[in-house]
Design a protein around this motif. Sequence first.
Motif, PDB file in Angstrom:
ATOM      1  N   VAL A  16      -7.334   2.991   6.495  1.00  0.00           N
ATOM      2  CA  VAL A  16      -8.199   1.805   6.498  1.00  0.00           C
ATOM      3  C   VAL A  16      -8.390   1.295   7.927  1.00  0.00           C
ATOM      4  O   VAL A  16      -9.506   0.952   8.329  1.00  0.00           O
ATOM      5  CB  VAL A  16      -7.605   0.699   5.608  1.00  0.00           C
ATOM      6  CG1 VAL A  16      -8.370  -0.617   5.790  1.00  0.00           C
ATOM      7  CG2 VAL A  16      -7.639   1.125   4.146  1.00  0.00           C
ATOM      8  N   SER A  17      -7.322   1.256   8.708  1.00  0.00           N
ATOM      9  CA  SER A  17      -7.463   0.737  10.078  1.00  0.00           C
ATOM     10  C   SER A  17      -8.405   1.604  10.901  1.00  0.00           C
ATOM     11  O   SER A  17      -9.174   1.093  11.730  1.00  0.00           O
ATOM     12  CB  SER A  17      -6.093   0.632  10.763  1.00  0.00           C
ATOM     13  OG  SER A  17      -5.500   1.899  10.953  1.00  0.00           O
ATOM     14  N   PRO A  92      -2.259  -0.114  11.807  1.00  0.00           N
ATOM     15  CA  PRO A  92      -1.745  -0.386  10.461  1.00  0.00           C
ATOM     16  C   PRO A  92      -0.326  -0.942  10.524  1.00  0.00           C
ATOM     17  O   PRO A  92       0.384  -0.745  11.526  1.00  0.00           O
ATOM     18  CB  PRO A  92      -1.748   1.003   9.816  1.00  0.00           C
ATOM     19  CG  PRO A  92      -1.476   1.927  10.967  1.00  0.00           C
ATOM     20  CD  PRO A  92      -2.171   1.314  12.161  1.00  0.00           C
ATOM     21  N   SER A 137      -4.416  -3.276   9.147  1.00  0.00           N
ATOM     22  CA  SER A 137      -4.365  -3.091   7.696  1.00  0.00           C
ATOM     23  C   SER A 137      -2.923  -3.288   7.248  1.00  0.00           C
ATOM     24  O   SER A 137      -1.990  -2.829   7.902  1.00  0.00           O
ATOM     25  CB  SER A 137      -4.862  -1.697   7.309  1.00  0.00           C
ATOM     26  OG  SER A 137      -4.104  -0.688   7.955  1.00  0.00           O
ATOM     27  N   ALA A 175      -7.481  -6.211   7.060  1.00  0.00           N
ATOM     28  CA  ALA A 175      -7.641  -5.760   5.677  1.00  0.00           C
ATOM     29  C   ALA A 175      -6.273  -5.901   5.027  1.00  0.00           C
ATOM     30  O   ALA A 175      -5.367  -5.106   5.290  1.00  0.00           O
ATOM     31  CB  ALA A 175      -8.133  -4.321   5.621  1.00  0.00           C
ATOM     32  N   ILE A 178      -4.040  -3.979   0.718  1.00  0.00           N
ATOM     33  CA  ILE A 178      -4.627  -2.683   0.331  1.00  0.00           C
ATOM     34  C   ILE A 178      -3.677  -1.857  -0.532  1.00  0.00           C
ATOM     35  O   ILE A 178      -4.101  -0.893  -1.169  1.00  0.00           O
ATOM     36  CB  ILE A 178      -5.056  -1.873   1.567  1.00  0.00           C
ATOM     37  CG1 ILE A 178      -3.852  -1.544   2.464  1.00  0.00           C
ATOM     38  CG2 ILE A 178      -6.123  -2.612   2.355  1.00  0.00           C
ATOM     39  CD1 ILE A 178      -4.196  -0.593   3.597  1.00  0.00           C
ATOM     40  N   ARG A 185      -7.790  -3.312  -2.697  1.00  0.00           N
ATOM     41  CA  ARG A 185      -8.092  -2.439  -1.564  1.00  0.00           C
ATOM     42  C   ARG A 185      -9.596  -2.423  -1.285  1.00  0.00           C
ATOM     43  O   ARG A 185     -10.023  -2.572  -0.133  1.00  0.00           O
ATOM     44  CB  ARG A 185      -7.601  -1.021  -1.845  1.00  0.00           C
ATOM     45  CG  ARG A 185      -7.875  -0.039  -0.704  1.00  0.00           C
ATOM     46  CD  ARG A 185      -7.512   1.386  -1.106  1.00  0.00           C
ATOM     47  NE  ARG A 185      -7.806   2.327  -0.059  1.00  0.00           N
ATOM     48  CZ  ARG A 185      -6.944   2.731   0.879  1.00  0.00           C
ATOM     49  NH1 ARG A 185      -5.718   2.250   0.878  1.00  0.00           N
ATOM     50  NH2 ARG A 185      -7.305   3.601   1.806  1.00  0.00           N
ATOM     51  N   VAL A 189     -11.215  -3.853   2.214  1.00  0.00           N
ATOM     52  CA  VAL A 189     -11.959  -2.970   3.113  1.00  0.00           C
ATOM     53  C   VAL A 189     -13.380  -3.488   3.300  1.00  0.00           C
ATOM     54  O   VAL A 189     -13.898  -3.535   4.420  1.00  0.00           O
ATOM     55  CB  VAL A 189     -11.964  -1.524   2.576  1.00  0.00           C
ATOM     56  CG1 VAL A 189     -12.896  -0.649   3.413  1.00  0.00           C
ATOM     57  CG2 VAL A 189     -10.551  -0.953   2.581  1.00  0.00           C
TER      58      VAL A 189
END
Length: 202
Positions: A16-17, A92, A137, A175, A178, A185, A189
Motif C-alpha cells: 500500500v505504501s 509501512p 501504511s 492509509a 489496512i 483496506r 487506500v
Amino acid sequence: MKLLHIDSSVLGPHSVSRQVSAAIVDRLRKATPHLDVSYRDLTLTPLAHLSGSHLAAGQGAEPEAALQQDLAAGHAVLEEFLAADIVVLGAPMYNFTIPSQLKAWIDRILVAGKTFKYGAQGVEGLAGNKRVIVAISRGGFYGAGTPAAVGEHLETYLRWVFGFIGVTNPEFISADGIGVGPEHREKAVADALRAAGSLNAA
C-alpha cells in the motif's frame, strides 16, 4: 527541480505504501514541468546496517577492504538526498515502527556536518530546504486519541528524524486499518490515493 522517491516496503506490488508514494510522485510530476525524478528501492538495493567498522571509518580509521563498496553506497545515498529538493518516502509500519531497510538508509543520511551540526545553541538542522512527503501504511489505527497511539513509532519517529535535520513540517498521507479487513483496506487506500491526487504541488 529534483525529486527523490524512496520505497521501503518488502511487499513489492502488494504494498500500500508503494501505491500511495507512486501516486504522490505522479501528482507532482504532472504538476511540475521538468521535474527530475530519481528512484531508490531499499529492498532491491539494501544498505548494510551500521557496524563498529562503519563508525570507526567515520572517525577516520582506514576502512576494511570489504567495507569499501558499502561505504561508497552510503556516500552515494547521502549525496542523492542532499541533491533533492523534494523527497517522497514510502514507509509501512512493521511491528510498530519503520522497516529495518529504512532505518539503514536513515543511518546514512543523519551525518554530522552534512545534514545537522552541533553548536553552542544545540543541534542545528542543515536540510531544512527540502520538502518531505511520507506515504505511510498501518495495519491498525494508531492516530492521536486511539488506544494504540502509544505504540505508534512510525510517523512519530519520522517526524523527529526529519525535524532533527531541519525539515520542520514533513507531510504525511496515511492509509490506516489496512489489516482490519478488506473493506477497511479498500477505503483506506482510496482515501490515501485521493489525498495524494489533491496534494498541493507548490
